[in-house]
Design a protein around this motif. Structure first.
Motif, PDB file in Angstrom:
ATOM      1  N   ARG A 155       0.830  -1.419   0.232  1.00 12.45           N
ATOM      2  CA  ARG A 155       0.334   0.065   0.017  1.00 12.45           C
ATOM      3  C   ARG A 155       0.728   1.087  -0.024  1.00 12.45           C
ATOM      4  O   ARG A 155       0.472   2.248  -0.882  1.00 12.45           O
ATOM      5  CB  ARG A 155      -1.138   0.212   1.116  1.00 12.45           C
ATOM      6  N   PHE A 156       1.960   1.361   0.349  1.00 11.27           N
ATOM      7  CA  PHE A 156       2.711   2.335   0.831  1.00 11.27           C
ATOM      8  C   PHE A 156       4.693   1.884   0.461  1.00 11.27           C
ATOM      9  O   PHE A 156       5.229   1.461   1.455  1.00 11.27           O
ATOM     10  CB  PHE A 156       2.962   2.755   2.333  1.00 11.27           C
ATOM     11  N   PRO A 157       4.672   2.023  -0.691  1.00  7.65           N
ATOM     12  CA  PRO A 157       6.125   1.417  -1.402  1.00  7.65           C
ATOM     13  C   PRO A 157       7.212   2.291  -0.835  1.00  7.65           C
ATOM     14  O   PRO A 157       7.644   3.332  -0.804  1.00  7.65           O
ATOM     15  CB  PRO A 157       5.838   1.773  -2.447  1.00  7.65           C
ATOM     16  N   GLY A 158       8.274   1.330  -0.433  1.00 10.83           N
ATOM     17  CA  GLY A 158       9.086   2.439  -0.469  1.00 10.83           C
ATOM     18  C   GLY A 158       9.283   2.273   1.075  1.00 10.83           C
ATOM     19  O   GLY A 158      10.287   3.264   1.720  1.00 10.83           O
ATOM     20  N   LEU A 159       8.179   1.899   2.476  1.00 13.01           N
ATOM     21  CA  LEU A 159       7.977   2.403   3.404  1.00 13.01           C
ATOM     22  C   LEU A 159       8.697   1.511   4.633  1.00 13.01           C
ATOM     23  O   LEU A 159       9.426  -0.389   4.155  1.00 13.01           O
ATOM     24  CB  LEU A 159       6.304   1.976   4.254  1.00 13.01           C
ATOM     25  N   GLU A 160      10.034   2.599   5.380  1.00 11.26           N
ATOM     26  CA  GLU A 160      10.612   1.507   6.117  1.00 11.26           C
ATOM     27  C   GLU A 160       9.774   0.507   7.398  1.00 11.26           C
ATOM     28  O   GLU A 160       9.207   0.701   7.735  1.00 11.26           O
ATOM     29  CB  GLU A 160      11.697   2.158   6.951  1.00 11.26           C
ATOM     30  N   GLN A 161      10.331  -0.873   7.495  1.00 13.10           N
ATOM     31  CA  GLN A 161       9.229  -1.613   7.860  1.00 13.10           C
ATOM     32  C   GLN A 161       9.646  -2.115   9.631  1.00 13.10           C
ATOM     33  O   GLN A 161       9.267  -3.231   9.963  1.00 13.10           O
ATOM     34  CB  GLN A 161       7.927  -2.825   7.537  1.00 13.10           C
ATOM     35  N   GLY A 166       3.505  -4.070  10.855  1.00 13.17           N
ATOM     36  CA  GLY A 166       1.789  -3.997  10.431  1.00 13.17           C
ATOM     37  C   GLY A 166       1.545  -2.705  10.591  1.00 13.17           C
ATOM     38  O   GLY A 166       1.688  -1.680  11.072  1.00 13.17           O
ATOM     39  N   ALA A 167      -0.079  -2.596   9.953  1.00 14.64           N
ATOM     40  CA  ALA A 167      -0.473  -1.353  10.395  1.00 14.64           C
ATOM     41  C   ALA A 167      -1.879  -2.161  10.382  1.00 14.64           C
ATOM     42  O   ALA A 167      -2.871  -3.072  10.204  1.00 14.64           O
ATOM     43  CB  ALA A 167      -0.793  -0.478   9.189  1.00 14.64           C
ATOM     44  N   ALA A 168      -2.653  -1.348  11.240  1.00 12.88           N
ATOM     45  CA  ALA A 168      -4.508  -1.697  10.688  1.00 12.88           C
ATOM     46  C   ALA A 168      -5.547  -0.249  11.168  1.00 12.88           C
ATOM     47  O   ALA A 168      -4.453   0.826  10.655  1.00 12.88           O
ATOM     48  CB  ALA A 168      -5.023  -0.907  12.967  1.00 12.88           C
ATOM     49  N   SER A 169      -6.157  -0.202  10.217  1.00  7.56           N
ATOM     50  CA  SER A 169      -6.684   0.570   9.168  1.00  7.56           C
ATOM     51  C   SER A 169      -8.072   0.544   9.205  1.00  7.56           C
ATOM     52  O   SER A 169      -9.020  -0.541   9.689  1.00  7.56           O
ATOM     53  CB  SER A 169      -6.490   0.198   7.308  1.00  7.56           C
ATOM     54  N   TYR A 170      -9.014   1.905   8.743  1.00  8.52           N
ATOM     55  CA  TYR A 170      -9.830   2.329   9.467  1.00  8.52           C
ATOM     56  C   TYR A 170     -10.236   3.170   8.580  1.00  8.52           C
ATOM     57  O   TYR A 170      -9.548   3.898   7.373  1.00  8.52           O
ATOM     58  CB  TYR A 170     -10.305   2.423  10.670  1.00  8.52           C
ATOM     59  N   SER A 171     -11.986   3.992   8.420  1.00  2.35           N
ATOM     60  CA  SER A 171     -11.687   5.144   8.145  1.00  2.35           C
ATOM     61  C   SER A 171     -12.493   6.261   8.768  1.00  2.35           C
ATOM     62  O   SER A 171     -12.688   6.119   9.525  1.00  2.35           O
ATOM     63  CB  SER A 171     -13.260   4.356   6.505  1.00  2.35           C
ATOM     64  N   ASP A 172     -11.956   7.498   8.265  1.00  4.71           N
ATOM     65  CA  ASP A 172     -12.144   8.544   8.338  1.00  4.71           C
ATOM     66  C   ASP A 172     -12.333   9.662   6.933  1.00  4.71           C
ATOM     67  O   ASP A 172     -13.272   8.898   5.933  1.00  4.71           O
ATOM     68  CB  ASP A 172     -11.501   9.310   9.285  1.00  4.71           C
ATOM     69  N   ALA A 173     -12.824  10.871   6.970  1.00  7.42           N
ATOM     70  CA  ALA A 173     -13.049  11.495   6.277  1.00  7.42           C
ATOM     71  C   ALA A 173     -12.099  12.842   5.459  1.00  7.42           C
ATOM     72  O   ALA A 173     -11.126  13.484   6.669  1.00  7.42           O
ATOM     73  CB  ALA A 173     -14.167  12.741   5.881  1.00  7.42           C
ATOM     74  N   MET A 174     -11.447  13.507   5.266  1.00  5.99           N
ATOM     75  CA  MET A 174     -11.254  14.812   3.871  1.00  5.99           C
ATOM     76  C   MET A 174     -11.955  15.127   3.569  1.00  5.99           C
ATOM     77  O   MET A 174     -13.490  15.586   3.087  1.00  5.99           O
ATOM     78  CB  MET A 174     -10.385  14.138   3.186  1.00  5.99           C
ATOM     79  N   VAL A 175     -11.648  16.809   3.329  1.00 10.12           N
ATOM     80  CA  VAL A 175     -12.479  18.063   3.581  1.00 10.12           C
ATOM     81  C   VAL A 175     -11.720  18.984   2.557  1.00 10.12           C
ATOM     82  O   VAL A 175     -10.615  19.254   2.889  1.00 10.12           O
ATOM     83  CB  VAL A 175     -13.404  18.576   3.857  1.00 10.12           C
ATOM     84  N   ASP A 176     -12.042  20.143   1.501  1.00 15.58           N
ATOM     85  CA  ASP A 176     -11.794  21.155   1.852  1.00 15.58           C
ATOM     86  C   ASP A 176     -12.110  21.981   2.123  1.00 15.58           C
ATOM     87  O   ASP A 176     -13.266  22.371   2.575  1.00 15.58           O
ATOM     88  CB  ASP A 176     -11.558  21.575   0.198  1.00 15.58           C
ATOM     89  N   ASP A 177     -11.574  22.891   3.617  1.00 14.65           N
ATOM     90  CA  ASP A 177     -12.097  23.168   4.590  1.00 14.65           C
ATOM     91  C   ASP A 177     -12.647  24.724   3.683  1.00 14.65           C
ATOM     92  O   ASP A 177     -13.994  24.837   5.069  1.00 14.65           O
ATOM     93  CB  ASP A 177     -11.602  23.004   5.962  1.00 14.65           C
ATOM     94  N   SER A 178     -11.927  25.433   3.220  1.00 12.54           N
ATOM     95  CA  SER A 178     -12.510  27.071   2.763  1.00 12.54           C
ATOM     96  C   SER A 178     -13.798  26.907   1.961  1.00 12.54           C
ATOM     97  O   SER A 178     -14.574  26.775   2.539  1.00 12.54           O
ATOM     98  CB  SER A 178     -11.244  27.650   2.514  1.00 12.54           C
ATOM     99  N   ARG A 179     -13.943  25.949   1.140  1.00 10.60           N
ATOM    100  CA  ARG A 179     -14.752  25.844   0.426  1.00 10.60           C
ATOM    101  C   ARG A 179     -15.716  25.194   1.337  1.00 10.60           C
ATOM    102  O   ARG A 179     -17.623  25.079   1.284  1.00 10.60           O
ATOM    103  CB  ARG A 179     -15.051  24.310  -0.928  1.00 10.60           C
TER     104      ARG A 179
END
Length: 541
Positions: A155-161, A166-179
């Motif tokens: 998922r993240f090529p080149g990441l030092e491991q 490992g990692a835990a994944s979950y969802s949140d959200a992104m926005v253009d705050d000014s818009r």
């Protein structure tokens, strides 16, 4: 309480026109005056006009020019607040996150977060699984997973491991705050509200010990304009103490600065958010996609500088963020020459004690009532609607009875689908609908064909610039390039290559002559170099 118009074609009021009315004795009395044109002030205006109040919002600079255009662009439930035991804030944030995702698709979009699990450090795999199970349960979804190092590396090529489990994944959200601010303001104006930028409140109007209105600075008049209101709400964020101190000397705001770097997506092409612990202090640092670029952020420091001067990143923060990135991606190290731009925002945190680690301060909001002045500050971008409701509820004893209403939506986009807008590009069409609602179609239809095409390397088009200049209270070139659009942040050299096209737009839509245009270019470049580029250019250490 005055009747308010529900005309769907209302636009932002010209500040010159409204000030002229005020000088002549019109528009001097309001039910509510809101001071502050960030997301909290916009939310209060939206809720006020929904209840039938005659409401005016005043912003001393440009809309969202403070914290609300300089956040980390995340609409999230606050996973670390849950880990700290703050269930109430987490529940409110997750509820509002899901609401915004449902109401503003294309502006607020779900994205996967990957929390890299460092060996021997909290939280480990099982502790994170428990936290995320509770997180998803509160949100009413189930999308967290564990990924071993192999899948994480894919998922993240080149990441030092070597130091990761490992990692835990979950969802949140992104926005253009000014818009987001502009969308809420536009909804408010269409419902009958009034909002004007570059209109500074010089002081509160106090009579018999009670706040009865404000004195509005009139740069073209001989004296300030007296505006009266049943309720005055101070929603100035990091500046809240300054206005509140006119009636209460208490200091409650602890300004904290968060800074970010923008690099080219080609250098680090990510589609998800990576959270890892900084090698120096173990604070979480993000690498994430935004507006066609990759962002590295954020810092969390006390901001002791003059709040009237825009915040900007300093050299130590640049080094801190570069070290965080390069420690995680040692084969793809970046340097200052790779940075397209930067931004820094000041968070208005309700301070508990100055010695406390800034990252450990709570992110709750607070509302105070002082001699008729309602002040609100603190809180999170995600929960702006709840913050606005709390502020408005505190003002109710001073207001006439509100009209009944049943529709409590913040965003309304009836009758349009992405296919109605741009049939062959539904993802881009949804983006435009999220930012402009039903006006997206009018915006595209009213622009020349050449301006409807995306600007190379971005998801913006010149039709947005023309629309903003015509309808969104643009007073300066930096309003257009740094807030209505983000072209000055995501294009190299502050989007200098667009200036010829923008000159034609500003000349026709804003009536600027050549001398005015050159002054605006000088102003914009000065702001960009000092506050959105590298510290070598803004003389900060």
């Amino acid at each position: 309480m005055a009747e308010v118009s529900a005309l769907s074609d209302r636009r932002f009021t010209s500040s010159d026109k409204l000030l002229a009315e005020m000088r002549s004795g019109e528009s001097l009395d309001w039910d509510i005056i809101i001071i502050g044109g960030g997301i909290t002030g916009a939310g209060i205006l939206r809720e006020a006009v929904r209840r039938g109040y005659r409401a005016l919002l005043l912003e001393q600079g440009d809309f969202s020019s403070g914290t609300s255009s300089r956040s980390s662009k995340m609409v999230h439930g606050g996973l670390r607040y849950l880990a700290a035991g703050d269930l109430k804030l987490t529940k409110e944030s997750l509820t509002e996150r899901e609401r915004l995702l449902a109401e503003a698709p294309g502006l607020v979009d779900r994205i996967n977060f990957y929390f890299a699990l460092s060996k021997g450090l909290f939280p480990g795999r099982w502790a994170m699984a428990v936290i995320l199970t509770i997180y998803d349960f509160i949100a009413g979804i189930y999308d967290h997973r564990y990924h071993n190092n192999r899948r994480l590396g894919e998922r993240f090529p080149g990441l030092e491991q070597g130091h990761l489990n490992g990692a835990a994944s979950y969802s949140d959200a992104m926005v253009d705050d000014s818009r987001l601010v502009m969308r809420v303001l536009q909804e408010s104006i269409e419902a009958g509200g009034t909002a004007i930028n570059y209109s500074k409140v010089s002081q509160l109007l106090v009579e018999e010990g009670q706040v009865q209105g404000v004195m509005l600075n009139d740069s073209d008049g001989s004296e300030d304009i007296r505006l009266r209101a049943a309720a005055v709400i101070n929603a100035t964020g990091a500046w809240a103490d300054r206005l509140r101190n006119q009636v209460n000397a208490e200091k409650r705001i602890r300004p904290l600065r968060g800074s970010h770097l923008i690099i080219s997506r080609e250098l680090m092409p990510v589609t998800d958010v990576l959270t890892s612990l900084h090698p120096d202090d173990k604070r979480g640092v993000y690498v994430y996609p935004w507006e066609g670029t990759t962002v590295i952020g954020t810092t969390d420091l006390d901001h002791s500088e003059d709040l009237d001067i825009e915040a900007s990143i300093n050299k130590a923060e640049v080094d801190y963020l570069l070290r965080a990135f390069n420690a995680q991606f040692p084969k793809q190290t970046i340097s200052r020459t790779d940075i397209i731009s930067s931004w820094a925002g000041v968070r208005p945190v309700i301070g508990s004690e100055s010695s406390k680690d800034p990252s450990k301060e709570r992110r709750d909001h607070a509302v105070w009532s002082d001699n008729g002045l309602i002040t609100v500050s603190g809180g999170k971008l995600t929960t702006f609607r709840l913050i606005a409701l709390d502020a408005l509820n505190a003002a109710l004893p001073q207001l006439p009875k509100a009209k009944p209403f049943s529709d409590d939506r913040v965003f309304i986009t009836p009758g349009l689908t992405p296919e109605d807008l741009v049939a062959d590009d539904p993802i881009w069409a949804q983006r435009l609908l999220g930012r402009y609602g039903t006006q997206a179609k009018v915006m595209l239809d009213s622009a020349p064909e050449a301006e409807r095409q995306r600007i190379a390397g971005t998801d913006f088009c010149l039709a947005e610039c023309r629309w903003a200049a015509r309808h969104e209270a643009v007073a300066h070139l930096d309003d257009l390039l740094l807030r209505r659009t983000r072209l000055g942040m995501v294009m190299v050299h502050g989007a200098m290559e667009l200036l010829p096209a923008l000159e034609a737009i500003c000349t026709s839509e804003l009536g600027w002559n050549q001398d005015h245009w050159h002054l605006e270019v000088q102003r914009y470049l000065s702001i960009w170099k000092r506050f959105y580029s590298l510290p070598e250019d803004n003389d900060r250490t």
